[in-house]
Write an enzyme that holds these catalytic residues in place. Sequence first.
Site, PDB file in Angstrom:
ATOM      1  N   ASN A 115       0.852  -1.160   0.136  1.00 57.55           N
ATOM      2  CA  ASN A 115      -0.071   0.045   0.005  1.00 57.55           C
ATOM      3  C   ASN A 115       0.876   1.276  -0.259  1.00 57.55           C
ATOM      4  O   ASN A 115       0.398   2.265  -0.570  1.00 57.55           O
ATOM      5  CB  ASN A 115      -1.014  -0.093   1.071  1.00 57.55           C
ATOM      6  N   GLY A 166       2.148  -6.300   6.996  1.00 59.33           N
ATOM      7  CA  GLY A 166       1.460  -6.934   6.106  1.00 59.33           C
ATOM      8  C   GLY A 166       0.066  -7.387   6.931  1.00 59.33           C
ATOM      9  O   GLY A 166      -0.131  -6.878   8.063  1.00 59.33           O
ATOM     10  N   SER A 167      -0.605  -8.089   6.522  1.00 61.19           N
ATOM     11  CA  SER A 167      -2.056  -8.539   7.007  1.00 61.19           C
ATOM     12  C   SER A 167      -1.452  -9.476   8.278  1.00 61.19           C
ATOM     13  O   SER A 167      -0.638 -10.480   8.455  1.00 61.19           O
ATOM     14  CB  SER A 167      -2.646  -9.408   6.069  1.00 61.19           C
ATOM     15  N   GLU A 193       4.455  -5.622  11.844  1.00 60.64           N
ATOM     16  CA  GLU A 193       3.600  -4.653  11.799  1.00 60.64           C
ATOM     17  C   GLU A 193       2.372  -4.914  10.953  1.00 60.64           C
ATOM     18  O   GLU A 193       2.203  -4.985   9.681  1.00 60.64           O
ATOM     19  CB  GLU A 193       4.525  -3.425  10.749  1.00 60.64           C
TER      20      GLU A 193
HETATM   21  P1  NAD Z   1      -0.059  -9.073   2.917  1.00 64.21           P
HETATM   22  O1  NAD Z   1      -0.016  -9.959   4.247  1.00 64.21           O
HETATM   23  O2  NAD Z   1      -0.984  -9.813   1.832  1.00 64.21           O
HETATM   24  O3  NAD Z   1       1.321  -9.256   2.111  1.00 64.21           O
HETATM   25  C1  NAD Z   1       2.478  -8.788   2.844  1.00 64.21           C
HETATM   26  C2  NAD Z   1       3.848  -9.195   2.271  1.00 64.21           C
HETATM   27  O4  NAD Z   1       3.675 -10.544   2.442  1.00 64.21           O
HETATM   28  C3  NAD Z   1       4.119  -9.339   0.743  1.00 64.21           C
HETATM   29  O5  NAD Z   1       5.362  -8.822   0.620  1.00 64.21           O
HETATM   30  C4  NAD Z   1       3.687 -10.641   0.249  1.00 64.21           C
HETATM   31  O6  NAD Z   1       4.555 -10.897  -0.779  1.00 64.21           O
HETATM   32  C5  NAD Z   1       4.255 -11.156   1.507  1.00 64.21           C
HETATM   33  N1  NAD Z   1       3.268 -12.716   1.566  1.00 64.21           N
HETATM   34  C6  NAD Z   1       1.956 -12.769   0.851  1.00 64.21           C
HETATM   35  N2  NAD Z   1       1.635 -14.178   1.137  1.00 64.21           N
HETATM   36  C7  NAD Z   1       2.799 -14.755   1.846  1.00 64.21           C
HETATM   37  C8  NAD Z   1       3.034 -15.960   2.552  1.00 64.21           C
HETATM   38  N3  NAD Z   1       2.014 -17.135   2.270  1.00 64.21           N
HETATM   39  N4  NAD Z   1       4.027 -16.287   3.244  1.00 64.21           N
HETATM   40  C9  NAD Z   1       4.828 -15.345   3.362  1.00 64.21           C
HETATM   41  N5  NAD Z   1       4.823 -13.990   2.799  1.00 64.21           N
HETATM   42  C10 NAD Z   1       3.562 -13.710   2.163  1.00 64.21           C
HETATM   43  O7  NAD Z   1      -0.495  -8.044   3.014  1.00 64.21           O
HETATM   44  P2  NAD Z   1      -0.830  -6.657   1.997  1.00 64.21           P
HETATM   45  O8  NAD Z   1      -2.143  -7.090   1.363  1.00 64.21           O
HETATM   46  O9  NAD Z   1       0.402  -6.236   1.139  1.00 64.21           O
HETATM   47  O10 NAD Z   1      -0.882  -5.391   2.981  1.00 64.21           O
HETATM   48  C11 NAD Z   1      -2.360  -5.290   3.644  1.00 64.21           C
HETATM   49  C12 NAD Z   1      -2.178  -5.633   5.072  1.00 64.21           C
HETATM   50  O11 NAD Z   1      -1.009  -4.862   5.556  1.00 64.21           O
HETATM   51  C13 NAD Z   1      -3.403  -4.788   5.900  1.00 64.21           C
HETATM   52  O12 NAD Z   1      -3.787  -5.692   7.011  1.00 64.21           O
HETATM   53  C14 NAD Z   1      -2.834  -3.343   6.370  1.00 64.21           C
HETATM   54  O13 NAD Z   1      -3.540  -3.156   7.669  1.00 64.21           O
HETATM   55  C15 NAD Z   1      -1.404  -4.256   6.748  1.00 64.21           C
HETATM   56  N6  NAD Z   1      -0.403  -2.928   6.862  1.00 64.21           N
HETATM   57  C16 NAD Z   1       0.074  -2.887   7.960  1.00 64.21           C
HETATM   58  C17 NAD Z   1       0.976  -1.634   8.060  1.00 64.21           C
HETATM   59  C18 NAD Z   1       1.889  -1.460   9.371  1.00 64.21           C
HETATM   60  O14 NAD Z   1       2.338  -0.451   9.065  1.00 64.21           O
HETATM   61  N7  NAD Z   1       1.485  -1.771  10.515  1.00 64.21           N
HETATM   62  C19 NAD Z   1       1.400  -0.868   7.005  1.00 64.21           C
HETATM   63  C20 NAD Z   1       0.650  -1.296   5.857  1.00 64.21           C
HETATM   64  C21 NAD Z   1      -0.089  -2.216   5.678  1.00 64.21           C
END
Ligand code: NAD
Length: 453
Positions: A114, A187-188, A209
């Site tokens: 994002n 990430g999530s 995070e």
């Molecule tokens: P995501 O969890 O889908 O992906 C994050 C990362 O994880 C990516 O680099 C992706 O390649 C990797 N990933 C995906 N699947 C994986 C797997 N099975 N195993 C290992 N790694 C994997 O998250 P997103 O869609 O990129 O971001 C959205 C989420 O992130 C939302 O929940 C948002 O609130 C959160 N977020 C948090 C912060 C923070 O600073 N706390 C900042 C931005 C986004």
Amino acid sequence: MNFQEILAQQKEFFASQKTKNLKFRKRQLEKLKEVLTKNEELLYDAIDKDFGKSRFDTFTTEISFVLNDIDYYLKNLNTLAKPKRVSTNLANLPGSSKIYQEPLGNTLVIGAWNYPYQLSLSPMVAAISAGNTCILKPSEIAENTMKVMAKIINENFPAEYIFVAEGGVEEITEILKMKFDKIFFTGSPKVGRIVYEAAAKNLTPVTLELGGKSPAIVTLNANIEVAAKRIVWGKFLNAGQTCVAPDYILVDERIKDTLIDSLKSNINKFGYKPDSQEYTRIINDRNFDRLVQFIDREKVFFGGNFDREKRYIEPTIMHNVTWNDAVMQEEIFGPILPVLTYKNFNEALQTVSEHEKPLAAYLFSTNSDEKKSFTEKISFGGGCINDVVMHLSNDHLPFGGVGNSGIGSYHGKTGFDTFSHQKSVLEKANWGEPYFKYPPYSEKKLRWIKKVI
Ligand code: NAD
């Protein structure tokens, strides 16, 4: 790309002790600043291709963050890295005690899509400032930005020091099998669990995070005009694809109508149109489809229109929303703002407490009792009183979640600490030995020990 080979090189490089030298670290930070600035146009273009995002927004929400972080560490590195002398307890006198900031070693940073630039590079900047090597795996979903970051870093820095690994789930799954000294993930919560599990196999410390549903509470004592303006800005920035965006509003039912009118007039004023510079697109079709199914026509107060071809969703306010609605079942992460009401302030706090601990929470109020209850009674990662989102722009505030919204934090000094081991060392003098410490023991020695400990 052979990731194992790269990590092996990074292990060797770290073992050479070069990254521990402060002059080396500063030179790398200066170089990083130089190459990022030189390639700034590539970044504007890539982020625009991924999101349709304006140069203004890209500078304020992405580029300036990373430059600011580099400047912070360049300015504060000596102080941050300096061993800290602490007092020594009676049992250890004569002696002195110090805490050394030891780099953890070989780190892995995993970014989200994002804010694909700053959420990848800011943790990496903290990692190298603290004297570590780093493999950075940005999100493949913001593909253009990932490619540009890989080009800039990999062409200008040796892979044995920092390296951007391109790829998606398959690649990161391979990388996570390797042994790092620290994993920093954004990430999530769902993927956070996968990362945590992989890290546990090697007892690797993690910072997670994550996200969640962050509330904005607007009380009877709020300045409604200010609240509406700031909520609209923070919610629709990046088309709601912000981890700390207010996910939903909890407002005192007596001022709900005034608030939503004011939200509406601010949206109109800010001019978020399909082709406008001020408004970002939804990142991909999958997220677009996920978001539009939250829009319940009967509950739309404002907006609700969308265009799949342009991946445009109009800023949308939904009212008369309850926790049973689809929009309240998960983090929205898009430009849909549900408004829920409460009868009394404690009920609002209770509602927040009954759900997972959010990454952020916001209160709009001028009442000191309400402010006190908000900060003391409910748990959330961080937040603002009378604003949204802006707490993360203050280097002096650690940024991170709690419970379901994360583990650990970063930014400024906290970022440096996150990538360091606090190594405690007690240095004793070679004189002044207390005779009662050593066997054979006696009642008399025990009396002495009781006095000293
Ligand atoms: P995501 O969890 O889908 O992906 C994050 C990362 O994880 C990516 O680099 C992706 O390649 C990797 N990933 C995906 N699947 C994986 C797997 N099975 N195993 C290992 N790694 C994997 O998250 P997103 O869609 O990129 O971001 C959205 C989420 O992130 C939302 O929940 C948002 O609130 C959160 N977020 C948090 C912060 C923070 O600073 N706390 C900042 C931005 C986004």
